[in-house]
Design a protein around this motif. Structure first.
Motif, mmCIF file in Angstrom:
data_model
loop_
_atom_site.group_PDB
_atom_site.id
_atom_site.type_symbol
_atom_site.label_atom_id
_atom_site.label_comp_id
_atom_site.label_asym_id
_atom_site.label_seq_id
_atom_site.Cartn_x
_atom_site.Cartn_y
_atom_site.Cartn_z
ATOM 1 N N SER A 186 14.547 79.710 37.409
ATOM 2 C CA SER A 186 15.939 79.263 37.574
ATOM 3 C C SER A 186 16.520 78.725 36.280
ATOM 4 O O SER A 186 17.175 77.674 36.260
ATOM 5 N N VAL A 187 16.264 79.445 35.214
ATOM 6 C CA VAL A 187 16.750 79.022 33.898
ATOM 7 C C VAL A 187 18.200 79.488 33.726
ATOM 8 O O VAL A 187 18.526 80.627 34.074
ATOM 9 N N PRO A 188 19.070 78.646 33.164
ATOM 10 C CA PRO A 188 20.476 79.056 32.949
ATOM 11 C C PRO A 188 20.571 80.306 32.081
ATOM 12 O O PRO A 188 19.735 80.533 31.201
ATOM 13 N N SER A 189 21.601 81.070 32.319
ATOM 14 C CA SER A 189 21.750 82.365 31.640
ATOM 15 C C SER A 189 22.015 82.228 30.151
ATOM 16 O O SER A 189 21.969 83.231 29.427
ATOM 17 N N ARG A 190 22.299 81.038 29.669
ATOM 18 C CA ARG A 190 22.473 80.867 28.223
ATOM 19 C C ARG A 190 21.145 81.052 27.485
ATOM 20 O O ARG A 190 21.112 81.140 26.279
ATOM 21 N N PHE A 191 20.053 81.085 28.235
ATOM 22 C CA PHE A 191 18.741 81.437 27.691
ATOM 23 C C PHE A 191 18.416 82.850 28.180
ATOM 24 O O PHE A 191 18.361 83.087 29.395
ATOM 25 N N SER A 192 18.146 83.758 27.246
ATOM 26 C CA SER A 192 17.889 85.138 27.611
ATOM 27 C C SER A 192 16.597 85.610 26.968
ATOM 28 O O SER A 192 16.533 85.790 25.755
ATOM 29 N N PRO A 193 15.543 85.829 27.747
ATOM 30 C CA PRO A 193 14.289 86.277 27.170
ATOM 31 C C PRO A 193 14.269 87.784 26.966
ATOM 32 O O PRO A 193 14.997 88.533 27.619
ATOM 33 N N GLU A 194 13.399 88.192 26.053
ATOM 34 C CA GLU A 194 13.233 89.618 25.791
ATOM 35 C C GLU A 194 11.808 89.863 25.335
ATOM 36 O O GLU A 194 11.275 89.084 24.537
ATOM 37 N N CYS A 195 11.204 90.936 25.825
ATOM 38 C CA CYS A 195 9.842 91.271 25.417
ATOM 39 C C CYS A 195 9.842 92.696 24.888
ATOM 40 O O CYS A 195 9.637 93.650 25.642
ATOM 41 N N PRO A 196 10.078 92.892 23.585
ATOM 42 C CA PRO A 196 10.201 94.239 23.021
ATOM 43 C C PRO A 196 8.914 95.062 23.115
ATOM 44 O O PRO A 196 8.980 96.277 23.258
ATOM 45 N N ASN A 197 7.772 94.397 22.999
ATOM 46 C CA ASN A 197 6.485 95.075 23.167
ATOM 47 C C ASN A 197 5.433 94.047 23.549
ATOM 48 O O ASN A 197 5.739 92.863 23.679
ATOM 49 N N SER A 198 4.223 94.485 23.701
ATOM 50 C CA SER A 198 3.189 93.599 24.243
ATOM 51 C C SER A 198 2.831 92.450 23.315
ATOM 52 O O SER A 198 2.180 91.498 23.742
ATOM 53 N N SER A 199 3.240 92.517 22.054
ATOM 54 C CA SER A 199 2.882 91.467 21.104
ATOM 55 C C SER A 199 4.011 90.493 20.816
ATOM 56 O O SER A 199 3.774 89.452 20.206
ATOM 57 N N LEU A 200 5.218 90.852 21.212
ATOM 58 C CA LEU A 200 6.385 90.067 20.818
ATOM 59 C C LEU A 200 7.138 89.522 22.025
ATOM 60 O O LEU A 200 7.246 90.183 23.062
ATOM 61 N N LEU A 201 7.660 88.326 21.836
ATOM 62 C CA LEU A 201 8.493 87.706 22.865
ATOM 63 C C LEU A 201 9.610 86.954 22.162
ATOM 64 O O LEU A 201 9.347 86.198 21.223
ATOM 65 N N ASN A 202 10.828 87.210 22.588
ATOM 66 C CA ASN A 202 11.978 86.536 21.998
ATOM 67 C C ASN A 202 12.679 85.687 23.045
ATOM 68 O O ASN A 202 12.595 85.952 24.249
ATOM 69 N N LEU A 203 13.375 84.682 22.571
ATOM 70 C CA LEU A 203 14.242 83.895 23.444
ATOM 71 C C LEU A 203 15.597 83.802 22.760
ATOM 72 O O LEU A 203 15.727 83.152 21.720
ATOM 73 N N HIS A 204 16.584 84.492 23.324
ATOM 74 C CA HIS A 204 17.922 84.513 22.751
ATOM 75 C C HIS A 204 18.720 83.343 23.320
ATOM 76 O O HIS A 204 18.687 83.078 24.534
ATOM 77 N N LEU A 205 19.422 82.686 22.407
ATOM 78 C CA LEU A 205 20.123 81.451 22.743
ATOM 79 C C LEU A 205 21.616 81.621 22.482
ATOM 80 O O LEU A 205 22.005 82.089 21.402
ATOM 81 N N HIS A 206 22.426 81.233 23.434
ATOM 82 C CA HIS A 206 23.876 81.386 23.261
ATOM 83 C C HIS A 206 24.600 80.323 24.069
ATOM 84 O O HIS A 206 24.292 80.111 25.229
#
Lengths: 114, 110
Positions: A59-79
């Motif tokens: 239940s994380v607010p949508s201003r936090f947007s995760p992304e997993c481009p591949n099995s080694s990487l994880l991003n957290l986009h902030l807006h």
């Protein structure tokens, strides 16, 4: 020494900015996590990715947007973050090995929203 | 998900053995018990994991009674550098969520 690498270590952003936190692991783990930790509080789970697919969103607010481009990487986009989002953001990964599930954490990214 | 309960804080002196107990009354059959150590401004660090009875590694021992409703982390001969927050987590398998309890803040004094 942790094998989960997070960048940047420190980030200051305004409430109208867009930024990203990055996490990388080379342990062959197939589950990756984002946690948020406020001062003197335990880490709070935000997201879980399994095999590069989002499996849990606490239940994380949508201003936090995760992304997993591949099995080694994880991003957290902030807006459009708020000052109360200032915290230590922890990335972690895990791989089941013969029973039990140990999560390995990175050192975290300190985020300050001004 | 099994909820954990730990003492909020503990004090000790250098050279003493420290035992931190964690209560997890609704632990599931497949759950393992894992302890982490966290220093200020750092990510949690894995200490030890067990399923039942006793586990020992180079830094700690973990005692788990037969009913598995609690566990005890034992730190032998603590030093000042062991001052940290210790978390007990209970969880199972692949991609499961690991929820942190409040943790125990250990303060080691000279």
């Amino acid at each position: 020494d942790t094998e989960v690498t997070q960048t940047p270590k420190h980030l200051v952003m305004g409430m109208t900015n867009k930024k990203s936190l990055k996490c990388e692991q080379h342990m062959g783990h197939r589950a990756m996590y984002w946690y948020k930790q406020k001062a003197k509080k335990p880490p709070e789970l935000m997201f879980v990715y399994s095999y590069e697919k989002l499996s849990i969103n606490e239940s994380v607010p949508s201003r936090f947007s995760p992304e997993c481009p591949n099995s080694s990487l994880l991003n957290l986009h902030l807006h459009a973050l708020q000052p109360e989002d200032s915290a230590l953001y922890l990335c972690a990964s895990s791989q089941r090995e013969g029973g039990g599930n140990t999560i390995y954490f990175g050192e975290g990214s300190w985020l300050t929203v001004v | 998900l099994a909820k954990t309960t730990q003492p909020i804080s503990m004090d000790s002196y250098e050279g003493q053995e420290v035992n931190i107990t964690c209560s997890h009354n609704n632990i599931a059959t497949n759950d393992y018990i894992t302890w982490y150590q966290q220093f200020p401004s750092q990510g949690p660090r894995f200490i030890i994991q067990g399923y039942k009875t006793k586990v020992t590694n180079e830094v700690a021992s973990l005692f788990i009674p037969a009913d598995r409703k609690s566990s005890t982390l034992s730190l032998p001969r603590v030093s000042l550098s062991d001052t940290a927050v210790y978390y007990c987590l209970v969880g199972d398998a692949w991609g499961s969520t690991f929820i942190f309890g409040s943790g125990t803040r250990l303060s080691v004094k000279p």
